[in-house]
Design a protein around this motif. Structure first.
Motif, PDB file in Angstrom:
ATOM      1  N   LEU A 277      -0.554  18.643  -2.890  1.00 14.15           N
ATOM      2  CA  LEU A 277       0.560  19.497  -3.308  1.00 14.15           C
ATOM      3  C   LEU A 277       1.395  18.855  -4.411  1.00 14.15           C
ATOM      4  O   LEU A 277       2.535  19.273  -4.652  1.00 14.15           O
ATOM      5  CB  LEU A 277       1.450  19.846  -2.115  1.00 14.15           C
ATOM      6  N   ALA A 278       0.847  17.876  -5.098  1.00 14.08           N
ATOM      7  CA  ALA A 278       1.538  17.262  -6.231  1.00 14.08           C
ATOM      8  C   ALA A 278       1.650  18.282  -7.365  1.00 14.08           C
ATOM      9  O   ALA A 278       0.920  19.285  -7.393  1.00 14.08           O
ATOM     10  CB  ALA A 278       0.768  16.034  -6.705  1.00 14.08           C
ATOM     11  N   PRO A 279       2.580  18.088  -8.311  1.00  9.52           N
ATOM     12  CA  PRO A 279       2.683  18.995  -9.456  1.00  9.52           C
ATOM     13  C   PRO A 279       1.362  19.128 -10.196  1.00  9.52           C
ATOM     14  O   PRO A 279       0.534  18.219 -10.201  1.00  9.52           O
ATOM     15  CB  PRO A 279       3.753  18.322 -10.335  1.00  9.52           C
ATOM     16  N   ARG A 280       1.186  20.261 -10.853  1.00  6.43           N
ATOM     17  CA  ARG A 280      -0.110  20.589 -11.447  1.00  6.43           C
ATOM     18  C   ARG A 280      -0.593  19.589 -12.482  1.00  6.43           C
ATOM     19  O   ARG A 280      -1.790  19.322 -12.588  1.00  6.43           O
ATOM     20  CB  ARG A 280      -0.055  21.989 -12.085  1.00  6.43           C
ATOM     21  N   ASP A 281       0.330  19.055 -13.290  1.00  5.64           N
ATOM     22  CA  ASP A 281      -0.124  18.120 -14.323  1.00  5.64           C
ATOM     23  C   ASP A 281      -0.749  16.885 -13.703  1.00  5.64           C
ATOM     24  O   ASP A 281      -1.770  16.376 -14.183  1.00  5.64           O
ATOM     25  CB  ASP A 281       1.038  17.748 -15.248  1.00  5.64           C
ATOM     26  N   ILE A 282      -0.176  16.412 -12.620  1.00  6.54           N
ATOM     27  CA  ILE A 282      -0.702  15.225 -11.939  1.00  6.54           C
ATOM     28  C   ILE A 282      -2.033  15.536 -11.275  1.00  6.54           C
ATOM     29  O   ILE A 282      -2.994  14.755 -11.354  1.00  6.54           O
ATOM     30  CB  ILE A 282       0.321  14.709 -10.914  1.00  6.54           C
ATOM     31  N   VAL A 283      -2.114  16.690 -10.634  1.00  7.33           N
ATOM     32  CA  VAL A 283      -3.366  17.082  -9.979  1.00  7.33           C
ATOM     33  C   VAL A 283      -4.481  17.271 -11.007  1.00  7.33           C
ATOM     34  O   VAL A 283      -5.607  16.800 -10.814  1.00  7.33           O
ATOM     35  CB  VAL A 283      -3.168  18.376  -9.160  1.00  7.33           C
ATOM     36  N   ALA A 284      -4.188  17.936 -12.108  1.00  3.93           N
ATOM     37  CA  ALA A 284      -5.211  18.178 -13.130  1.00  3.93           C
ATOM     38  C   ALA A 284      -5.723  16.876 -13.722  1.00  3.93           C
ATOM     39  O   ALA A 284      -6.933  16.692 -13.914  1.00  3.93           O
ATOM     40  CB  ALA A 284      -4.652  19.081 -14.227  1.00  3.93           C
TER      41      ALA A 284
ATOM     42  N   GLU B  66      -2.945  28.216  -6.061  1.00  2.00           N
ATOM     43  CA  GLU B  66      -2.295  27.030  -5.547  1.00  2.00           C
ATOM     44  C   GLU B  66      -1.739  27.254  -4.144  1.00  2.00           C
ATOM     45  O   GLU B  66      -1.541  26.320  -3.368  1.00  2.00           O
ATOM     46  CB  GLU B  66      -1.167  26.612  -6.495  1.00  2.00           C
ATOM     47  N   ALA B  67      -1.520  28.523  -3.817  1.00  2.00           N
ATOM     48  CA  ALA B  67      -1.024  28.851  -2.477  1.00  2.00           C
ATOM     49  C   ALA B  67      -2.012  28.439  -1.393  1.00  2.00           C
ATOM     50  O   ALA B  67      -1.614  28.202  -0.243  1.00  2.00           O
ATOM     51  CB  ALA B  67      -0.744  30.346  -2.380  1.00  2.00           C
ATOM     52  N   VAL B  68      -3.294  28.344  -1.732  1.00  2.00           N
ATOM     53  CA  VAL B  68      -4.286  27.882  -0.754  1.00  2.00           C
ATOM     54  C   VAL B  68      -3.982  26.440  -0.352  1.00  2.00           C
ATOM     55  O   VAL B  68      -4.022  26.073   0.818  1.00  2.00           O
ATOM     56  CB  VAL B  68      -5.719  28.010  -1.319  1.00  2.00           C
ATOM     57  N   ARG B  69      -3.624  25.613  -1.341  1.00  2.00           N
ATOM     58  CA  ARG B  69      -3.203  24.242  -1.027  1.00  2.00           C
ATOM     59  C   ARG B  69      -1.862  24.242  -0.312  1.00  2.00           C
ATOM     60  O   ARG B  69      -1.605  23.385   0.537  1.00  2.00           O
ATOM     61  CB  ARG B  69      -3.142  23.402  -2.307  1.00  2.00           C
ATOM     62  N   GLY B  70      -1.016  25.211  -0.649  1.00  2.00           N
ATOM     63  CA  GLY B  70       0.268  25.319   0.025  1.00  2.00           C
ATOM     64  C   GLY B  70       0.128  25.590   1.513  1.00  2.00           C
ATOM     65  O   GLY B  70       0.985  25.203   2.313  1.00  2.00           O
TER      66      GLY B  70
ATOM     67  N   VAL C 133      -7.147  20.925   1.124  1.00  2.00           N
ATOM     68  CA  VAL C 133      -7.111  19.550   0.625  1.00  2.00           C
ATOM     69  C   VAL C 133      -8.172  19.361  -0.452  1.00  2.00           C
ATOM     70  O   VAL C 133      -9.325  19.795  -0.299  1.00  2.00           O
ATOM     71  CB  VAL C 133      -7.362  18.548   1.777  1.00  2.00           C
ATOM     72  N   LEU C 134      -7.792  18.721  -1.550  1.00  2.00           N
ATOM     73  CA  LEU C 134      -8.749  18.380  -2.599  1.00  2.00           C
ATOM     74  C   LEU C 134      -9.585  17.175  -2.185  1.00  2.00           C
ATOM     75  O   LEU C 134      -9.050  16.193  -1.655  1.00  2.00           O
ATOM     76  CB  LEU C 134      -8.003  18.078  -3.902  1.00  2.00           C
ATOM     77  N   LYS C 135     -10.888  17.260  -2.467  1.00  2.00           N
ATOM     78  CA  LYS C 135     -11.790  16.167  -2.105  1.00  2.00           C
ATOM     79  C   LYS C 135     -12.705  15.838  -3.274  1.00  2.00           C
ATOM     80  O   LYS C 135     -13.024  16.704  -4.092  1.00  2.00           O
ATOM     81  CB  LYS C 135     -12.605  16.545  -0.866  1.00  2.00           C
TER      82      LYS C 135
END
Length: 534
Positions: A287-294, A260-264, A268-270
């Motif tokens: 950089l949203a919390p993991r549950d939302i991103v997943a 996740e540090a890569v996004r930090g 950017v997710l595409k």
């Protein structure tokens, strides 16, 4: 080797929590560490990102506490959050004293914070200290060196704990259930020996291998959780399995995590069309919390029919990528992906369990003399969703608290209990193991399809009906055939799957990581409640 081995402290598991605990207990007492494989074969070894701790004057305990509780979606235990967060700086200092080589920042000799701190999803400040992108490996190296150098520590590798030994089962005259040690299978010789201990500590890690896609190594089969439950421990919040949004999608890559540090640092997710999409789901975007991103990735995959999405790290800059993420860069390059020029194909995968064996502020379970810490435990820190890089922090702080309590309290006189040797009875050597490999595969697919990122009542019911049958089949197998490491792993996976489904069925709401399409919003009851099974 003798059939019964006595020790002051028996630690089952050799990750960060188990080894730090051994290091601290061995200052006064004799300690035995049981490692299922080698000392380096555990989840700690694969932890990339780092350890969250307040180390900068621009940060504060209050901000870290707030970030943790926001991520935990109303289920964090405030007193535990405060204890763990405030214990962070001491834990980091101890690791530095043990020789952990954390990444320095440029011009460190003139900065108030000499180490590079990164930022991950859900964090409001840079507070994740790391060793490049191999933090777990570096921490494990230092801890292994420390425990191996201590004459009070005895280590048994390739030793698979079968079950805990309790008075409920072997000395029912006692008024309370007390843990006396464990039966352990020596994998190299297939014989079972008894470890008798004044105190026993479950540090056996998580159970990501209960799912088809996971960032966890093969040994993460929930052994400590299953053993603790079978011994009478309370279990809580297993419905909250955190799915890491970004594991490398490649036919030859196995369980490789893109931190996740890569996004930090700006990745950017595409979507399948290679367009950013996370702003549609959360104001923090990638950089949203993991549950939302997943869940967002899961929805995008279902909408597009694609097998994977992308993480674009090209804007970070080649020099910065190679400096801060050398392991990720080199591993992806091995698969033909130059992440300084190419987008990284990614999929979500089961990563970390926020639930586990219920413990108090000193790591004590409801079984006397039995402690749990690390991912196997449910301390109340993570709530319904773990804040990134809080897990290694929790392991370190609880190792300190557990050791302090254990060394300050003399255990009851239970060493005179006559524990029977392991008895295989009339069991025979199995003629084939294909039934076990088939069952292993069935459990993992069942959990991924029915108890995954998005759930429903119908899916959970189907999963529950089938896991009941699987556990009956494995029980029959247990009484007919001699045990093996393969059988023990499948049995533990089946027990963990059963408990996870039970927890998920009890929670009639969506909260944090647990999302049920039949109950899409959090329940109105206040405060939110843990899901406890006993």
């Amino acid at each position: 080797m003798e059939s019964v081995i006595a020790t002051d402290h028996l630690i089952i598991g050799s990750g960060i929590s188990g080894l730090m605990l051994a290091h601290k207990l061995a200052a006064k007492d004799k300690v035995t560490v049981i490692a299922k494989g080698s000392l380096f074969d555990n989840n700690t070894r694969y932890a990339q990102g780092g350890i969250a701790s307040v180390l900068s004057p621009k940060d504060s305990f209050e901000k870290h506490i707030e970030d943790t509780e926001v991520a935990g979606a109303g289920l964090c235990h405030p007193e535990i959050v405060s204890v763990v967060v405030r214990g962070g700086p001491k834990a980091i200092r101890e690791l530095i004293d043990l020789g952990v080589d954390f990444t320095k920042r440029a011009g460190a000799e003139t900065e108030s914070v000499p180490y590079h701190l990164t930022k991950e999803g859900g964090h409001s400040k840079r507070r994740v200290i790391h060793s490049d992108d191999l933090t777990g490996k570096e921490v494990l190296r230092a801890l292994v060196e420390a425990v191996k150098a201590n004459p009070n520590v005895t280590i048994y590798e390739n030793a698979f704990a079968v079950d805990l030994i309790t008075t409920d089962r072997y000395a029912p005259s006692f008024s309370e259930n007390i843990c006396l040690g464990a039966y352990v299978l020596r994998r190299e010789t297939d014989d079972v020996i008894c470890f008798q201990s004044r105190r026993t500590y479950l540090c056996a890690g998580g159970h990501g291998k209960a799912y088809l896609y996971t960032s966890n190594p093969d040994g993460a089969t929930g052994d400590g959780l299953a053993m603790g439950w079978r011994a009478g421990c309370k279990v809580a919040n297993l419905e909250f399995m955190q799915f890491h949004p970004t594991c490398l999608f490649h036919p030859d890559a196995k369980n490789f995590l893109i931190s996740e540090a890569v996004r930090g640092e700006g990745a950017v997710l595409k979507d399948a069309s290679r367009q950013p999409f996370m702003k549609r789901y959360h104001h923090l975007g990638s950089l949203a919390p993991r549950d939302i991103v997943a869940r967002a990735i899961d929805l995008e995959l279902k909408k597009s029919g694609s097998s994977h999405l992308y993480l674009d790290a090209t804007e970070i800059g080649a020099e910065k990528v190679k400096e801060h993420f050398p392991n990720i860069y080199n591993t992806c390059l091995k698969y033909g992906i130059d992440i300084t020029k190419d987008m990284i194909p990614v999929v979500p995968a089961a990563h970390y369990s926020c639930g586990g064996l219920v413990v108090d502020e000193h790591g004590r379970t409801n079984v006397h003399g039995l402690f749990a810490l690390g991912e196997v435990a449910c301390t109340g820190l993570h709530g319904a969703n773990r804040l990134a890089s809080n897990s290694l922090l929790e392991a370190l702080v609880f190792a300190d608290r557990v050791a302090a309590w254990a060394l300050d309290h003399v255990p009851d006189g239970i060493s005179d209990v006559n524990i029977p040797k392991w008895n295989s009875g009339d069991t025979i050597v199995p003629d084939e193991l294909v039934v076990l490999t088939h069952t292993w595969d069935e459990i993992r697919r069942l959990m991924w399809n029915y108890v995954g990122i998005v759930r429903s009542e119908k899916r959970l019911q189907r999963a529950f009906d089938r896991i009941i049958s699987i556990r009956k089949e494995l029980d029959t197998y247990y009484w007919h055939y001699q045990i093996s490491d393969v059988f023990l792993e499948v049995r533990n996976l089946a027990d963990v799957a059963y408990l996870t489904i039970k927890c998920a069925r009890k929670r009639k709401e969506s909260r944090g990581i647990h999302y049920n399409i039949d109950y899409p919003v959090p329940a109105d009851d206040s405060p939110a409640k843990d899901t406890v099974i006993w």
